[in-house]
Design an enzyme around this catalytic site. Structure first.
Site, PDB file in Angstrom:
ATOM      1  N   ASP A  65      28.796  47.128 -43.321  1.00 21.52           N
ATOM      2  CA  ASP A  65      27.568  46.663 -43.958  1.00 21.52           C
ATOM      3  C   ASP A  65      27.623  45.160 -44.239  1.00 21.52           C
ATOM      4  O   ASP A  65      28.484  44.691 -44.989  1.00 21.52           O
ATOM      5  CB  ASP A  65      27.380  47.431 -45.276  1.00 21.52           C
ATOM      6  CG  ASP A  65      25.934  47.461 -45.738  1.00 21.52           C
ATOM      7  OD1 ASP A  65      25.124  46.706 -45.193  1.00 21.52           O
ATOM      8  OD2 ASP A  65      25.631  48.252 -46.638  1.00 21.52           O
ATOM      9  N   CYS A 103      19.071  46.776 -43.146  1.00 22.56           N
ATOM     10  CA  CYS A 103      19.877  47.988 -43.101  1.00 22.56           C
ATOM     11  C   CYS A 103      19.188  49.223 -42.515  1.00 22.56           C
ATOM     12  O   CYS A 103      19.575  49.730 -41.479  1.00 22.56           O
ATOM     13  CB  CYS A 103      20.356  48.279 -44.512  1.00 22.56           C
ATOM     14  SG  CYS A 103      21.376  49.731 -44.647  1.00 22.56           S
ATOM     15  N   LYS A 176      27.713  55.370 -46.201  1.00 20.84           N
ATOM     16  CA  LYS A 176      26.360  55.031 -46.648  1.00 20.84           C
ATOM     17  C   LYS A 176      25.297  55.592 -45.703  1.00 20.84           C
ATOM     18  O   LYS A 176      25.308  55.321 -44.515  1.00 20.84           O
ATOM     19  CB  LYS A 176      26.249  53.504 -46.741  1.00 20.84           C
ATOM     20  CG  LYS A 176      24.862  52.968 -47.022  1.00 20.84           C
ATOM     21  CD  LYS A 176      24.909  51.454 -47.126  1.00 20.84           C
ATOM     22  CE  LYS A 176      23.529  50.834 -47.127  1.00 20.84           C
ATOM     23  NZ  LYS A 176      23.569  49.364 -47.273  1.00 20.84           N
ATOM     24  N   HIS A 178      21.369  55.723 -46.444  1.00 18.72           N
ATOM     25  CA  HIS A 178      20.259  54.776 -46.562  1.00 18.72           C
ATOM     26  C   HIS A 178      19.134  55.045 -45.568  1.00 18.72           C
ATOM     27  O   HIS A 178      18.513  54.125 -45.040  1.00 18.72           O
ATOM     28  CB  HIS A 178      20.753  53.334 -46.400  1.00 18.72           C
ATOM     29  CG  HIS A 178      19.844  52.351 -47.089  1.00 18.72           C
ATOM     30  ND1 HIS A 178      19.975  50.990 -46.951  1.00 18.72           N
ATOM     31  CD2 HIS A 178      18.769  52.537 -47.922  1.00 18.72           C
ATOM     32  CE1 HIS A 178      19.040  50.364 -47.649  1.00 18.72           C
ATOM     33  NE2 HIS A 178      18.300  51.287 -48.254  1.00 18.72           N
ATOM     34  N   HIS A 268      28.975  44.941 -48.364  1.00 18.67           N
ATOM     35  CA  HIS A 268      27.759  44.719 -49.143  1.00 18.67           C
ATOM     36  C   HIS A 268      28.125  44.435 -50.598  1.00 18.67           C
ATOM     37  O   HIS A 268      29.128  44.917 -51.107  1.00 18.67           O
ATOM     38  CB  HIS A 268      26.877  45.965 -49.055  1.00 18.67           C
ATOM     39  CG  HIS A 268      25.453  45.764 -49.469  1.00 18.67           C
ATOM     40  ND1 HIS A 268      25.082  45.521 -50.771  1.00 18.67           N
ATOM     41  CD2 HIS A 268      24.298  45.773 -48.750  1.00 18.67           C
ATOM     42  CE1 HIS A 268      23.767  45.393 -50.840  1.00 18.67           C
ATOM     43  NE2 HIS A 268      23.266  45.535 -49.623  1.00 18.67           N
ATOM     44  N   ASP A 326      25.674  46.285 -39.273  1.00 19.49           N
ATOM     45  CA  ASP A 326      24.290  46.763 -39.311  1.00 19.49           C
ATOM     46  C   ASP A 326      23.287  45.624 -39.277  1.00 19.49           C
ATOM     47  O   ASP A 326      22.124  45.821 -38.911  1.00 19.49           O
ATOM     48  CB  ASP A 326      24.051  47.645 -40.542  1.00 19.49           C
ATOM     49  CG  ASP A 326      24.178  46.878 -41.862  1.00 19.49           C
ATOM     50  OD1 ASP A 326      24.830  45.812 -41.885  1.00 19.49           O
ATOM     51  OD2 ASP A 326      23.639  47.354 -42.875  1.00 19.49           O
ATOM     52  N   ASN A 327      23.708  44.431 -39.672  1.00 14.28           N
ATOM     53  CA  ASN A 327      22.861  43.234 -39.609  1.00 14.28           C
ATOM     54  C   ASN A 327      23.763  42.034 -39.847  1.00 14.28           C
ATOM     55  O   ASN A 327      24.984  42.181 -40.038  1.00 14.28           O
ATOM     56  CB  ASN A 327      21.716  43.275 -40.638  1.00 14.28           C
ATOM     57  CG  ASN A 327      22.137  43.721 -42.020  1.00 14.28           C
ATOM     58  OD1 ASN A 327      21.756  44.799 -42.495  1.00 14.28           O
ATOM     59  ND2 ASN A 327      22.946  42.912 -42.688  1.00 14.28           N
ATOM     60  N   LYS A 344      21.170  37.498 -42.784  1.00 14.13           N
ATOM     61  CA  LYS A 344      20.600  38.818 -43.055  1.00 14.13           C
ATOM     62  C   LYS A 344      19.136  38.699 -43.482  1.00 14.13           C
ATOM     63  O   LYS A 344      18.767  37.833 -44.275  1.00 14.13           O
ATOM     64  CB  LYS A 344      21.400  39.499 -44.157  1.00 14.13           C
ATOM     65  CG  LYS A 344      20.821  40.834 -44.610  1.00 14.13           C
ATOM     66  CD  LYS A 344      21.633  41.438 -45.739  1.00 14.13           C
ATOM     67  CE  LYS A 344      21.014  42.750 -46.217  1.00 14.13           C
ATOM     68  NZ  LYS A 344      21.800  43.387 -47.287  1.00 14.13           N
TER      69      LYS A 344
END
Length: 606
Positions: A65, A103, A176, A178, A268, A326-327, A344
């Site tokens: 993340d 995300c 995670k 989400h 994160h 993820d980003n 991000k």
């Protein structure tokens, strides 16, 4: 670099050479579609086993993340990642690999293989010659799924885990989610995973697993299956998740293929790490960068333990391990995407170009850097193809099977990526004549959008902060580095064009000198937008408040008492008003918890 198949079209070859001023967008798109259709015929049909494997491989997907492009050792970072460096060096480094800028959209495209803004295309491909496949929206084109939103993946869209279970895989998720949890059927265990340990929301304390959605709504968010795992509170998330993965590998039946999705909450915020990892970076004066680096090194060690467990249990030789962010990284929270632009949440390269590699004994070519165009939605058909799924399950997807491109170095079937079209970014009402003129009457450039086709990348609207932020290794905060590489675009500017192959750092805007390319790509955006539907962005539901559910973030729709509250008559209304009064009290209590949590997070920095 060899140019992608999109530019095999005679029309676009002329466009690239600058010999064509303009043609009608429909004609351009028709030729583009014909070229894509011809190139696609040369590829293997969906569902064919491009790997040629004798048995179904074990599939391990590790998602991290918010890890930035410059936050891995093999990209020149000062952060120590010896395990990731070694695995990537002995596998295939993906250096033209893209994800979404935030995300939930990235995770939804991994799980569904489909873009998140489109409705189905018309039944006749001739109506949209450039887009011959149907596409199904998930409605996440505007933002993430917030904890209190009554929203999750569409139930009629099969997930990667559900498809893999159909072909005999054991499916497990750790970390995670989400992707929404308003109903029990939205949980990972309702979307194809046989077991789940992790969080449902987008972030939370790495030790207490408490997460606050704004100041007034806080709750516990660690679940083992469908129950809150209170007894596991106090463990550091990365270490806890690693131990669960090792337990899954130890108890796995070797006769069945395995799909393991490890979605780490790190790196994160909040920036928290065990002391032994912080000691590795005691010389870093920048507090955020120090804690961030420690979290990355903890992730590195965790990945090493997972790979070693695969070896110890005899699963490694028939495994495919994929590592992906993820980003992009968040510079304000210690991340670094240098030398890429932005971070991000933006459509600049720093927000969407990802750290990624594939490590597997089954690769035909190892120890190589692969610059084939790959997008996160491609993993869905690629992994299903490796698993031997039927051709039917691979239809109507936005993703492509890129295994031959990765393993053998063949040309990628992907020629373009639609990063997003966000209609919410534009103010409601009549279009601004100025932004319509900037879009040549083809596209309203006030709409936040971005697309890459071949070497070219177009951005329109407010695509996010476009700074180039050097690694934050010195003591100063944002004021100390923000002015070093501040972009100087005009405030009213709404169109950018870059040749990403020649200019991966997005420093030379060519929108004025190459209007013919801008027009073609704007027409492509308009073509996509014809099938887009309004975002599924419902308001927060007050009944999602964890204080109404034992202090836990958990599904709140579809419960037995929910039907009574929504029933007709005075009795139901009275119950609803009573719940709302209780909700106001719990908000006040949550505010005090929020303050306490922030104090705990501040203390964790020291």
């Amino acid at each position: 670099m060899k140019e992608s198949g999109l530019w095999a079209s005679p029309l676009l070859c002329v466009v690239v050479l600058g010999c064509l001023s303009w043609v009608h967008p429909g004609q351009a798109l028709k030729k583009m579609g014909q070229a894509s259709k011809k190139s696609g015929q040369a590829l293997k049909k969906p569902g064919s086993n491009a790997s040629g494997l004798a048995r179904q491989p074990h599939l391990i997907f590790i998602m991290v993340d918010d890890q930035g492009y410059n936050d891995v050792g093999y990209h020149g970072s000062l952060i120590q990642t010896p395990v990731l460096d070694r695995l990537a060096a002995k596998g295939v480094k993906l250096e033209n690999y893209y994800v979404q800028p935030i995300c939930s959209p990235s995770r939804s495209q991994l799980m569904t293989g489909r873009l998140y803004l489109h409705n189905a295309y018309p039944a006749h491909p001739s109506a949209h010659p450039c887009c011959p496949r149907y596409q199904i929206h998930t409605g996440l084109q505007h933002s993430i799924i917030r904890p209190r939103q009554p929203l999750c993946l569409p139930p009629d869209t099969p997930t990667l885990a559900e498809r893999l279970r159909e072909v005999g895989y054991s499916t497990h998720m750790v970390g995670k989610w989400h992707l929404g949890f308003c109903r029990p059927g939205c949980l990972p265990t309702g979307r194809g995973f046989q077991t789940f340990l992790g969080s449902l929301t987008g972030s939370g304390d790495h030790y207490t697993f408490h997460n606050c959605d704004r100041a007034e709504t806080c709750g516990f968010d660690l679940h083992d299956g469908e129950r809150p795992a209170w007894e596991m509170s106090g463990n550091y998330s990365t270490l806890l998740y690693t131990q669960r993965v090792k337990k899954i590998l130890r108890t796995h039946d070797h006769k069945r293929p395995l799909f393991l999705y490890l979605a780490l909450q790190a790196v994160h915020t909040p920036l928290q790490a065990p002391a032994r990892f912080l000691q590795m970076y005691s010389s870093l004066d920048n507090r955020q960068r120090r804690h961030y680096a420690a979290m990355v090194s903890c992730v590195d060690e965790a990945v090493g333990e997972v790979v070693q467990e695969l070896r110890d249990r005899g699963l490694y030789r028939n495994s495919v391990l994929i590592y992906s962010t993820d980003n992009g990284g968040q510079p304000l929270s210690g991340g670094s995407n240098w030398p890429l632009r932005g971070g991000k949440g933006t459509y600049w390269e720093g927000g969407v170009r990802a750290v990624g590699f594939v490590h597997s004994p089954l690769l035909k070519r190892k120890g190589v850097v692969n610059k084939a165009l790959v997008h996160i939605s491609d993993w869905y058909p690629t992994l299903l193809s490796l698993a031997g799924a039927s051709a039917k399950s691979l239809r109507h997807l936005d993703g492509h099977n890129v295994w031959a491109a990765i393993s053998e170095g063949l040309p990628s079937p992907r020629t373009e990526i639609l990063f997003n079209i966000d209609p919410v970014s534009r103010r409601p009402g009549a279009a601004n004549p100025q932004t319509l003129r900037a879009g040549f009457g083809i596209w309203d450039t006030a709409i936040r959008a971005s697309i890459r086709a071949g070497d070219w990348k177009l951005l329109t609207g407010n695509v996010g902060d476009g700074d180039w932020v050097p690694p934050q290794t010195h003591a100063g905060g944002p004021a100390g580095w923000e002015a070093l590489e501040k972009r100087r675009d005009q405030p009213w500017k709404s169109v950018w064009l870059f040749n990403i192959t020649a200019d991966p750092y997005e420093r030379r805007d060519l929108s004025k000198s190459r209007p013919e390319v801008v027009k073609v790509l704007m027409a492509r955006l308009a073509e996509y937008n014809q099938t887009a539907i309004p975002p599924r962005n419902p308001p927060d539901d007050p009944f999602a408040d964890p204080q109404l559910h034992g202090g836990v973030w958990t599904p709140w729709l579809g419960q037995r008492n929910r039907g009574t509250q929504r029933g007709k008559g005075v009795g139901a209304k009275g119950k609803r008003r009573g719940r709302m009064k209780d909700c106001k009290v719990c908000k006040l209590r949550a505010l005090f918890r929020k303050v306490g949590t922030r104090l705990q997070r501040a203390a964790a920095f020291f």
